[in-house]
Each structure stands twice: as C-alpha cells, then as structure tokens.
Design an enzyme around this catalytic site. Structure first.
Site, mmCIF file in Angstrom:
data_model
loop_
_atom_site.group_PDB
_atom_site.id
_atom_site.type_symbol
_atom_site.label_atom_id
_atom_site.label_comp_id
_atom_site.label_asym_id
_atom_site.label_seq_id
_atom_site.Cartn_x
_atom_site.Cartn_y
_atom_site.Cartn_z
ATOM 1 N N GLY A 48 0.717 -1.174 -0.008
ATOM 2 C CA GLY A 48 0.041 0.023 0.009
ATOM 3 C C GLY A 48 0.998 1.162 -0.056
ATOM 4 O O GLY A 48 0.287 2.370 -0.107
ATOM 5 N N HIS A 49 2.106 1.056 -0.176
ATOM 6 C CA HIS A 49 3.094 2.498 0.058
ATOM 7 C C HIS A 49 4.119 2.272 -0.879
ATOM 8 O O HIS A 49 5.206 1.902 -0.288
ATOM 9 C CB HIS A 49 3.480 2.639 1.430
ATOM 10 C CG HIS A 49 3.793 3.898 1.882
ATOM 11 N ND1 HIS A 49 5.431 4.359 1.890
ATOM 12 C CD2 HIS A 49 3.395 5.152 2.295
ATOM 13 C CE1 HIS A 49 5.527 5.709 2.025
ATOM 14 N NE2 HIS A 49 4.176 6.080 2.483
ATOM 15 N N PHE A 50 4.149 2.568 -1.827
ATOM 16 C CA PHE A 50 3.208 2.958 -2.708
ATOM 17 C C PHE A 50 3.096 1.583 -3.864
ATOM 18 O O PHE A 50 3.988 1.432 -4.156
ATOM 19 C CB PHE A 50 3.188 4.186 -3.374
ATOM 20 C CG PHE A 50 3.295 5.286 -2.385
ATOM 21 C CD1 PHE A 50 2.137 5.967 -1.734
ATOM 22 C CD2 PHE A 50 4.286 5.958 -2.120
ATOM 23 C CE1 PHE A 50 2.133 7.057 -0.907
ATOM 24 C CE2 PHE A 50 4.624 7.115 -1.156
ATOM 25 C CZ PHE A 50 3.419 7.558 -0.608
#
Length: 143
Positions: A48-50
């Site tokens: 999720g990052h990124f």
C-alpha cells in the site's frame, strides 16, 4: 555486541511484520548499537506504500531506529524481559527515500538516561547517504 535475528527476537518483543532489524553488527549494551535492515520488495507495507512506486514509510524508518536503540538498552542484564516504549520523536528528518534493494544501516547512541527514561540520537543511512535522523525518547516498562 553482535546479534542475529534470532538473538534480537530474544531481546525485543517485535515479530513479523514489525520486526524491522535484521542484525545488530556492533554496539555496547546501555550505550549504543548499530544495526541493519535489508529492504526487500516482499515487505508487507509495499502493498500500500506505494503500489506504483515502492518507498519505505518514514515512520517505519523511525521505528527501525527505535528498535536498534531498544536492543542497546534492553541488552543490559537488569533490563532483560522488559519493554522499551517510544515516548517522543524530536527533530525527525528524512533526506533520502528507502526502496527495495537498499541496506539501511542504523545507529542509535543513548545520550541521556534518568531512571526508566532515556534519549537516543539515531541515524539511518544507505550507501553512506543519510536517509533519516531523529532524537528518540524511550521509557523502560514492566514485563
């Protein structure tokens, strides 16, 4: 002072996915420690990052430096089995992105200690370039 990941796990309570120090390569209990984190694309935070550009979150760099400091203070015999809680982050600076393939070298020098509270000056580098730095305050708590 040198510890592999299994020895670190006997000192720190952190486990996957929050164990952020792969090895302690040098140090002196109660004074300082130097550790490394080998960053891989398989780190769960990269989902999720990124997703389109993998960058290790700065807060996790702070946590990794705090874990190195935690090993330094918890390696003292009188602190065995205790916890070191992060109490304050002061003057945090992020100067370089940390990405998969990087080997992050972290050092935490314990500069002050009064009772169960202490302060460490921490720095993280990649290939000699500073990635992050901060002054971290910790408190040693019960078992």
């Amino acid at each position: 002072m040198q510890y592999d990941s299994n020895q670190i796990a006997r000192i720190l309570p952190h486990r996957y996915p929050f164990a952020l120090v792969d090895r302690i390569v040098d140090g002196e209990p109660g004074r300082w420690a130097k550790g490394i984190k080998c960053v891989t694309v398989n780190e769960p935070f990269f989902q999720g990052h990124f997703p389109q550009k993998h960058v290790m979150p700065g807060v996790l760099l702070i946590e990794a430096m705090a874990q190195v400091g935690g090993v330094a203070i918890l390696a003292l015999p009188e602190n065995q089995g205790k916890l070191a809680f992060l109490g304050r982050v002061k003057d945090a600076r992020f100067k370089r992105q940390v990405v998969p393939g990087d080997v992050v070298e972290m050092e935490c020098v314990l500069t002050k200690r009064r009772g169960p509270v202490g302060v460490g000056t921490c720095r993280a580098t990649v290939n000699g370039q500073e990635a992050a730095a901060a002054e971290l305050t910790f408190a040693i708590g019960g078992e």
